[in-house]
Design a protein around this motif. Structure first.
Motif, PDB file in Angstrom:
ATOM      1  N   THR A  65       0.811  -1.226   0.000  1.00 57.22           N
ATOM      2  CA  THR A  65       0.000   0.000   0.000  1.00 57.22           C
ATOM      3  C   THR A  65       0.843   1.273   0.000  1.00 57.22           C
ATOM      4  OG1 THR A  65      -0.148  -0.068   2.413  1.00 57.22           O
ATOM      5  CG2 THR A  65      -1.916  -1.123   1.181  1.00 57.22           C
ATOM      6  N   ASN A  66       2.148   1.159   0.305  1.00 57.80           N
ATOM      7  CA  ASN A  66       3.022   2.340   0.349  1.00 57.80           C
ATOM      8  C   ASN A  66       3.209   2.974  -1.024  1.00 57.80           C
ATOM      9  OD1 ASN A  66       3.366   2.218   3.084  1.00 57.80           O
ATOM     10  ND2 ASN A  66       5.235   0.978   2.989  1.00 57.80           N
ATOM     11  N   GLN A  67       2.906   2.164  -2.078  1.00 58.38           N
ATOM     12  CA  GLN A  67       3.107   2.678  -3.430  1.00 58.38           C
ATOM     13  C   GLN A  67       2.247   3.904  -3.724  1.00 58.38           C
ATOM     14  OE1 GLN A  67       0.722   2.283  -6.093  1.00 58.38           O
ATOM     15  NE2 GLN A  67      -0.817   1.181  -4.871  1.00 58.38           N
ATOM     16  N   LYS A  68       1.077   4.006  -3.045  1.00 59.20           N
ATOM     17  CA  LYS A  68       0.189   5.149  -3.273  1.00 59.20           C
ATOM     18  C   LYS A  68       0.876   6.469  -2.876  1.00 59.20           C
ATOM     19  CE  LYS A  68      -4.028   2.513  -2.402  1.00 59.20           C
ATOM     20  NZ  LYS A  68      -5.232   2.390  -1.550  1.00 59.20           N
ATOM     21  N   TYR A  69       1.595   6.424  -1.768  1.00 59.81           N
ATOM     22  CA  TYR A  69       2.253   7.635  -1.259  1.00 59.81           C
ATOM     23  C   TYR A  69       3.572   7.901  -1.982  1.00 59.81           C
ATOM     24  CZ  TYR A  69      -0.934   6.051   2.350  1.00 59.81           C
ATOM     25  OH  TYR A  69      -2.033   5.593   3.006  1.00 59.81           O
ATOM     26  N   ILE A  70       4.280   6.861  -2.277  1.00 57.41           N
ATOM     27  CA  ILE A  70       5.602   7.003  -2.911  1.00 57.41           C
ATOM     28  C   ILE A  70       5.473   7.611  -4.301  1.00 57.41           C
ATOM     29  CG2 ILE A  70       7.539   5.673  -3.863  1.00 57.41           C
ATOM     30  CD1 ILE A  70       7.185   3.826  -1.413  1.00 57.41           C
ATOM     31  N   ILE A  71       4.425   7.198  -5.048  1.00 56.71           N
ATOM     32  CA  ILE A  71       4.226   7.742  -6.397  1.00 56.71           C
ATOM     33  C   ILE A  71       4.064   9.261  -6.341  1.00 56.71           C
ATOM     34  CG2 ILE A  71       2.601   7.828  -8.323  1.00 56.71           C
ATOM     35  CD1 ILE A  71       2.092   4.827  -7.840  1.00 56.71           C
ATOM     36  N   VAL A  72       3.242   9.727  -5.383  1.00 56.13           N
ATOM     37  CA  VAL A  72       3.012  11.174  -5.226  1.00 56.13           C
ATOM     38  C   VAL A  72       4.303  11.883  -4.828  1.00 56.13           C
ATOM     39  CG1 VAL A  72       1.747  12.935  -3.949  1.00 56.13           C
ATOM     40  CG2 VAL A  72       0.596  10.823  -4.631  1.00 56.13           C
ATOM     41  N   VAL A  73       5.005  11.319  -3.841  1.00 55.45           N
ATOM     42  CA  VAL A  73       6.238  11.938  -3.332  1.00 55.45           C
ATOM     43  C   VAL A  73       7.293  12.008  -4.432  1.00 55.45           C
ATOM     44  CG1 VAL A  73       8.157  11.658  -1.719  1.00 55.45           C
ATOM     45  CG2 VAL A  73       5.793  11.326  -0.943  1.00 55.45           C
ATOM     46  N   ILE A  74       7.497  10.888  -5.145  1.00 58.73           N
ATOM     47  CA  ILE A  74       8.518  10.841  -6.201  1.00 58.73           C
ATOM     48  C   ILE A  74       8.190  11.842  -7.311  1.00 58.73           C
ATOM     49  CG2 ILE A  74       9.480   9.387  -8.045  1.00 58.73           C
ATOM     50  CD1 ILE A  74      10.721   8.851  -5.356  1.00 58.73           C
ATOM     51  N   SER A  75       6.873  11.875  -7.674  1.00 58.55           N
ATOM     52  CA  SER A  75       6.469  12.811  -8.748  1.00 58.55           C
ATOM     53  C   SER A  75       6.741  14.253  -8.339  1.00 58.55           C
ATOM     54  CB  SER A  75       4.982  12.626  -9.062  1.00 58.55           C
ATOM     55  OG  SER A  75       4.732  11.339  -9.521  1.00 58.55           O
ATOM     56  N   LEU A  76       6.313  14.649  -7.137  1.00 62.11           N
ATOM     57  CA  LEU A  76       6.495  16.022  -6.669  1.00 62.11           C
ATOM     58  C   LEU A  76       7.973  16.328  -6.434  1.00 62.11           C
ATOM     59  CD1 LEU A  76       3.468  16.352  -4.197  1.00 62.11           C
ATOM     60  CD2 LEU A  76       3.644  17.187  -6.547  1.00 62.11           C
ATOM     61  N   LEU A  77       8.679  15.314  -5.900  1.00 62.50           N
ATOM     62  CA  LEU A  77      10.111  15.496  -5.648  1.00 62.50           C
ATOM     63  C   LEU A  77      10.878  15.702  -6.965  1.00 62.50           C
ATOM     64  CD1 LEU A  77      12.205  15.555  -3.353  1.00 62.50           C
ATOM     65  CD2 LEU A  77      12.508  13.103  -3.671  1.00 62.50           C
ATOM     66  N   SER A  78      10.465  14.899  -7.985  1.00 63.72           N
ATOM     67  CA  SER A  78      11.110  15.040  -9.305  1.00 63.72           C
ATOM     68  C   SER A  78      10.836  16.418  -9.892  1.00 63.72           C
ATOM     69  CB  SER A  78      10.582  13.960 -10.251  1.00 63.72           C
ATOM     70  OG  SER A  78      10.893  12.682  -9.750  1.00 63.72           O
ATOM     71  N   LEU A  79       9.574  16.864  -9.739  1.00 65.13           N
ATOM     72  CA  LEU A  79       9.200  18.190 -10.243  1.00 65.13           C
ATOM     73  C   LEU A  79       9.992  19.282  -9.522  1.00 65.13           C
ATOM     74  CD1 LEU A  79       7.266  19.770 -12.121  1.00 65.13           C
ATOM     75  CD2 LEU A  79       5.631  19.832 -10.234  1.00 65.13           C
ATOM     76  N   LEU A  80      10.117  19.122  -8.196  1.00 65.51           N
ATOM     77  CA  LEU A  80      10.856  20.100  -7.400  1.00 65.51           C
ATOM     78  C   LEU A  80      12.324  20.130  -7.822  1.00 65.51           C
ATOM     79  CD1 LEU A  80      10.890  22.115  -5.027  1.00 65.51           C
ATOM     80  CD2 LEU A  80      11.316  20.149  -3.513  1.00 65.51           C
ATOM     81  N   LEU A  81      12.875  18.934  -8.058  1.00 66.74           N
ATOM     82  CA  LEU A  81      14.282  18.846  -8.443  1.00 66.74           C
ATOM     83  C   LEU A  81      14.536  19.545  -9.785  1.00 66.74           C
ATOM     84  CD1 LEU A  81      16.992  17.680  -7.524  1.00 66.74           C
ATOM     85  CD2 LEU A  81      16.478  15.626  -8.844  1.00 66.74           C
TER      86      LEU A  81
END
Length: 653
Positions: free
Chosen positions: A76-92
């Protein structure tokens, strides 16, 4: 750890989790790929001295590795990780562009992040990332100088929006296809469900039918079993079941060294009742008798109906002969009261024969044969009795069967001869008639009187041809006497009960009269009082038919039965014959004197002739003359003699 384990984060997926498994593989692939690319870029950045950006990349790498750890920990952690990775990538990317605005190529990461967001996080996350990407470009252009002109900035935004639209349309198409697939799947599921329900209904129907068939089959099986093992009339075990159970009783008795008894029960004169009242009454009588027997025995005893009016009873727990005798007494007493069926009052008795295991036999056939012999002995002794088996009974039974077989041959060989005993006027000594008496000239045993064989003929069909033989023989001899000038006035012939009930009796008598030109007034038939009085309606009808032929009728052995005056006056008889049992005591026995005088007076008042049988001395003769009985028969006048002696004594030629 293999590649599949890395891509699925070490999780196992069911067939229904195919989409989730694909998402895990894609997510892990992108993270590993991005970590790898960022790691290479970090080395390059460090080499060129761009420490700040290298530190940011290291943070991204660490975030990616931590995300992989979280993915492996729980699905179930995949739901949160997808959001974090996407936003983190955008921020980077935003940080990278703001730090190095002259490197416009970094703008291509926006579409890449948007596409990944759509595929991994779905439509909502894709729209959010697209919106943030456009907002980031505008903010970057407004806050810092990226070196892009308005046209290039606008083009970048258009490309992002166009990419978002294309991906949204693709997602929409996939959604529609998925909906159609789900709809089709639902349709197929509904169809399969309906088919399953239909088949289940058919199965249930078939199952119910099979169950009903099984129940019916079991009922039929039980019915056939009952038909095969139980008497349909009385409900008692039949011969087959009786033999089966008796065999087990014998095995048990042999094993435990025990005794038991077999009682053979045969109803007395049942055939007469059956013939007189009909088979329906006979069947009802058998059912009532069976019930009465059952009420007089123990539950552990085995009562069966072998057939007809024959019953058998197996009594275990044998104590002594007195115990068995008491059971036989109870069974006999069970029929002591009259039985009422369809308005008829019926009296029935039973004769019982008893054999004992192992004293009288050790197998079924022997035990039944011996109990049957004992039963016949009870019948010969007067019926309504019980007899225990004795060896002499077997000898007598064998003699009886042998005699029966020999009698049939005797008819073929003309071994039966006719004796005649005169009936005289005791006052004038004038011959007024002759009584025909059959004798058997046996090749080995010599001359046999009726008491030696007639009872066997009565119990078999031999009595019918024997009766015809006697009538034809008498007719021929009487005709011969008349031709020789001897007129005995009349000849009396005894008719048995079975002859009187035979349907061809009248035609046989008529044929005999016509065949021999025998005058009907020469012939007289003697019938027993018991037949005339036991079934008066039947006997009156039969006797009237015989009387219509012109012959005379007399009642033989009168006084031994239970005559009813109301019936006697209706009988078409001409004469009463007083039984010799009442003559033998004259003139000394007071009871015999009263009875004989009463019979003579009764006959006179009813305009009937009367004949005294068994007159043997002058005292008897004188007493009879004094009370008005002048017709007599007995040794005082003459013994029964054969045809040749009558010829010599009475014929003129």
């Amino acid at each position: 750890m293999n590649l599949n384990n890395i891509l699925t984060s070490g999780h196992s997926f069911t067939e229904g989790e195919y989409a989730l498994k694909s998402k895990f593989i894609l997510l892990n692939s992108l993270i590993f790929l991005s970590i790898t690319v960022v790691f290479i870029l970090t080395i390059v950045l460090v080499y060129h001295g761009k420490i700040f950006f290298a530190m940011a990349n290291i943070f991204y790498i660490l975030s990616g590795l931590y995300s992989i750890k979280l993915l492996r920990k729980n699905k179930t952690n995949q739901k949160y990780i997808i959001v974090v990775i996407s936003l983190l990538s955008l921020l980077l990317v935003v940080i990278a562009i703001s730090k190095y605005p002259s490197e416009e190529v970094r703008f291509v990461w926006f579409p890449a992040i948007i596409i990944s967001s759509f595929f991994l996080g779905g439509k909502k996350l894709g729209y959010i990332v697209a919106f943030l990407s456009v907002l980031s470009i505008i903010m970057l252009e407004y806050l810092i100088d990226t070196g892009l002109n308005n046209y290039t900035t606008f083009l970048a935004i258009i490309i992002i929006l166009f990419s978002t639209t294309i991906i949204a349309l693709y997602e929409r198409r996939e959604f529609i296809l998925k909906e159609e697939l789900l709809s089709m799947n639902q349709y197929l599921e509904d169809k399969v469900k309906k088919e399953i329900q239909k088949r289940l209904a058919m199965y249930e129907k078939t199952h119910n039918q099979l169950q009903e068939s099984a129940v019916k089959l079991e009922e039929q099986k039980n019915a056939f079993k009952n038909l095969a093992h139980y008497d349909t009339l009385t409900g008692l075990p039949n011969r087959l079941l009786f033999y089966d159970r008796l065999e087990k009783v014998i095995e048990n008795a042999e094993k435990n060294d025990q005794k038991f008894s077999i009682l053979f029960l045969d109803l007395d004169n049942f055939k007469e009742i059956n013939d007189s009242f009909g088979h329906d009454v006979g069947d009802d009588l058998l059912k009532i008798v069976a019930e009465k027997f059952q009420n007089r025995i123990s539950k552990s005893d085995l009562l069966a109906r072998l057939g007809g009016d024959e019953f058998t009873l197996v009594v275990g727990g044998w104590r002594n002969t007195e115990h068995i005798a008491s059971i036989a007494d109870r069974l006999i007493h069970a029929l002591s009261e009259p039985i009422y069926i369809l308005g008829y009052e019926i009296y029935i008795t039973v004769s019982v024969g008893i054999s004992i295991y192992p004293d009288d036999g050790m197998d079924i056939a022997t035990l039944l044969k011996h109990s049957d012999s004992a039963m016949y002995s009870a019948k010969n002794e007067g019926r309504n009795l019980y007899h225990f088996y004795k060896q002499i009974m077997t000898d007598q039974a064998l003699e009886r069967v042998t005699l029966e077989t020999r009698m049939r041959k005797a008819l073929e060989n003309n071994e039966f001869i006719i004796y005649y005993q005169p009936i005289v006027n005791g006052v004038t000594s004038e011959l007024i008639g002759l009584e025909a008496l059959v004798r058997w000239q046996h090749p080995e045993k010599g001359l046999l009187t009726p008491d030696k064989f007639i009872h066997i003929a009565e119990r078999t069909s031999i009595i019918i041809p024997l009766g015809e033989y006697v009538m034809n023989k008498v007719a021929g001899q009487v005709k011969d006497w008349h031709e020789k000038g001897f007129n005995p006035s009349y000849i009396s012939i005894n008719l048995s009960v079975n002859q009187l009930r035979h349907k061809k009796l009248l035609s046989n008598i008529n044929n005999m009269l016509e065949k021999t030109n025998f005058r009907d007034d020469w012939l007289e038939f003697e019938i027993t009082e018991s037949y005339a009085m036991k079934n008066p309606e039947e006997s009156i009808e039969v006797l009237n038919q015989i009387k219509a032929l012109g012959v005379k009728l007399s009642i033989d052995d009168f006084g031994t039965g239970y005559s009813s005056l109301s019936h006697l006056k209706k009988l078409p008889v001409d004469k009463l014959k007083i039984d010799k049992a009442f003559i033998s005591g004259l003139p000394y026995d007071l009871d015999d004197k009263i009875l004989v005088a009463t019979i003579v007076s009764l006959a006179e008042n009813m305009n009937l002739k009367v004949v005294a049988e068994g007159v043997e001395n002058e005292e008897q003769k004188k007493y009879l003359e004094n009370i008005g009985c002048i017709y007599m028969q007995g040794y005082l006048f003459e013994k029964p003699v054969d045809y040749t002696i009558i010829n010599k004594k009475y014929c003129k030629v």
